[in-house]
Enzyme design. Sequence first.
Site, short mmCIF file in Angstrom:
data_model
loop_
_atom_site.label_atom_id
_atom_site.label_comp_id
_atom_site.label_asym_id
_atom_site.label_seq_id
_atom_site.Cartn_x
_atom_site.Cartn_y
_atom_site.Cartn_z
N LYS A 83 4.45 -6.20 37.60
CA LYS A 83 3.20 -6.94 37.86
C LYS A 83 2.89 -7.79 36.64
O LYS A 83 2.72 -7.28 35.53
CB LYS A 83 2.05 -5.95 38.09
CG LYS A 83 2.23 -5.09 39.33
CD LYS A 83 1.18 -3.98 39.38
CE LYS A 83 -0.20 -4.50 39.70
NZ LYS A 83 -1.22 -3.43 39.60
O1 G3P Z 1 -4.87 -2.55 42.23
C1 G3P Z 1 -5.80 -3.16 41.39
C2 G3P Z 1 -6.88 -2.25 41.06
O2 G3P Z 1 -6.41 -1.12 40.38
C3 G3P Z 1 -8.05 -2.83 40.41
O3 G3P Z 1 -9.07 -2.17 41.03
O4 G3P Z 1 -11.29 -1.29 41.36
O5 G3P Z 1 -10.47 -1.84 39.04
O6 G3P Z 1 -11.00 -3.66 40.66
P1 G3P Z 1 -10.54 -2.26 40.47
#
Ligand code: G3P
Length: 218
Positions: A83
């Site tokens: 990634k």
């Molecule tokens: O997959 C991406 C994720 O881990 C980010 O999530 O909830 O931190 O925006 P969040």
Amino acid sequence: MKLYLDTADITAWHKCSLTSAIDGVTTNPALVAECNKSYETVLSEFSGVIDGPIFAQVTARTASAMIEQANRYHQIHSSAIIKLPATEAGFTALAELREKPISAGITVCFTASQAILAGKLDASFIAPYVGRMNDNGQDAVHIVKQILDIYDAHEFDTEVLAASLRNATDATELSAAGVDAITLSPSVYESYLHHPQTTASVTEFHQIWEDAHDNADQ
Ligand code: G3P
């Protein structure tokens, strides 16, 4: 459609993967930091138990350092999917990694234009950050649908992996719209499994069944 678990926590993986509906795991630096382990340790742990894709995000800031890190991840797990952030350094690293037998895509995507660049560079995936787009006042579902339309119209092979999903509603709407993959935190995944009316109805069936058998025994 692929379904991934968004976690660096091997215990959460073991718990959620019992249903066998999950195809692999996505990780990011924040999730790994929460586990107090190195990225390499987390990758090695998952490599031992996961048959499917393991997504590992670079933490480096320059394109050359990202490429070195991608090589290291690839050595730990030969089918790790790298990634790269949707930054100039990330796109530059992607263009170089394309020449190697390493699968890499773009994450932390907030716009359809970033997704166009990822498609042009033949990224293996683009990960629009649905929850964070909504937090930012953007209409995430609309943007992801635009990305799907653009990829379809121009026949890009890049897969759309909806990430940062905070609820099942956005996730199911995007599944209906045709995203190739979604990644869910363990808590959103749990919300896929459970509904109070299902629990209540199953309890009712058990009760009726037991009552019928009690009566038959008398
Ligand atoms: O997959 C991406 C994720 O881990 C980010 O999530 O909830 O931190 O925006 P969040």
